[in-house]
Write an enzyme that holds these catalytic residues in place. Sequence first.
Site, PDB file in Angstrom:
ATOM      1  N   GLU A   5       0.490  -0.606  -0.035  1.00  0.00           N
ATOM      2  CA  GLU A   5       0.008   0.254  -0.292  1.00  0.00           C
ATOM      3  C   GLU A   5       0.822   1.019   0.028  1.00  0.00           C
ATOM      4  O   GLU A   5       0.305   2.162  -0.615  1.00  0.00           O
ATOM      5  CB  GLU A   5      -0.890   0.250   1.052  1.00  0.00           C
ATOM      6  CG  GLU A   5      -2.210   0.542   1.107  1.00  0.00           C
ATOM      7  CD  GLU A   5      -1.765   2.404   1.061  1.00  0.00           C
ATOM      8  OE1 GLU A   5      -1.997   2.892   0.358  1.00  0.00           O
ATOM      9  OE2 GLU A   5      -0.724   2.431   2.056  1.00  0.00           O
ATOM     10  N   ASP A   6       1.779   1.042   0.562  1.00  0.00           N
ATOM     11  CA  ASP A   6       2.412   2.532   0.668  1.00  0.00           C
ATOM     12  C   ASP A   6       4.788   1.843   1.134  1.00  0.00           C
ATOM     13  O   ASP A   6       4.277   0.774   1.798  1.00  0.00           O
ATOM     14  CB  ASP A   6       2.193   3.148   1.960  1.00  0.00           C
ATOM     15  CG  ASP A   6       2.916   4.602   1.952  1.00  0.00           C
ATOM     16  OD1 ASP A   6       3.446   5.341   0.998  1.00  0.00           O
ATOM     17  OD2 ASP A   6       2.381   5.610   2.748  1.00  0.00           O
ATOM     18  N   HIS A  66      -2.921   1.674   6.322  1.00  0.00           N
ATOM     19  CA  HIS A  66      -3.078   2.752   4.673  1.00  0.00           C
ATOM     20  C   HIS A  66      -1.719   3.851   5.540  1.00  0.00           C
ATOM     21  O   HIS A  66      -2.042   4.654   5.647  1.00  0.00           O
ATOM     22  CB  HIS A  66      -4.772   3.376   4.782  1.00  0.00           C
ATOM     23  CG  HIS A  66      -4.445   3.894   4.078  1.00  0.00           C
ATOM     24  ND1 HIS A  66      -5.490   5.078   3.801  1.00  0.00           N
ATOM     25  CD2 HIS A  66      -4.790   3.868   2.801  1.00  0.00           C
ATOM     26  CE1 HIS A  66      -5.961   5.335   2.577  1.00  0.00           C
ATOM     27  NE2 HIS A  66      -5.167   4.983   1.780  1.00  0.00           N
ATOM     28  N   ILE A  68       2.352   4.323   5.712  1.00  0.00           N
ATOM     29  CA  ILE A  68       3.418   4.204   6.731  1.00  0.00           C
ATOM     30  C   ILE A  68       4.226   5.869   6.128  1.00  0.00           C
ATOM     31  O   ILE A  68       4.948   6.123   5.543  1.00  0.00           O
ATOM     32  CB  ILE A  68       4.250   3.085   5.735  1.00  0.00           C
ATOM     33  CG1 ILE A  68       4.947   2.712   7.607  1.00  0.00           C
ATOM     34  CG2 ILE A  68       4.994   3.316   5.234  1.00  0.00           C
ATOM     35  CD1 ILE A  68       5.361   0.939   7.362  1.00  0.00           C
TER      36      ILE A  68
END
Length: 73
Positions: A5-6, A66, A68
Amino acid sequence: ETGSEDIDILPNGLAFISSGLKYPGIKSLAPDKPGEIFLMDLNEDNPRAVELRISRGFDLSSFNPHGISTYID
């Protein structure tokens, strides 16, 4: 398997990667698997993501990372 996601890369080449975001209306490839944080050392010849163990007492079943970010002191 489910993608990241990141990612946040530190000046020393260590990368922290969040994975496992579940969002309403978006298909999840692993709906029953909790989110994860991985570490990758980009200084290695063949870097690979290694799952970090999360401390006992943390509610992994609801972990849904969601984004980092890191803080260097």
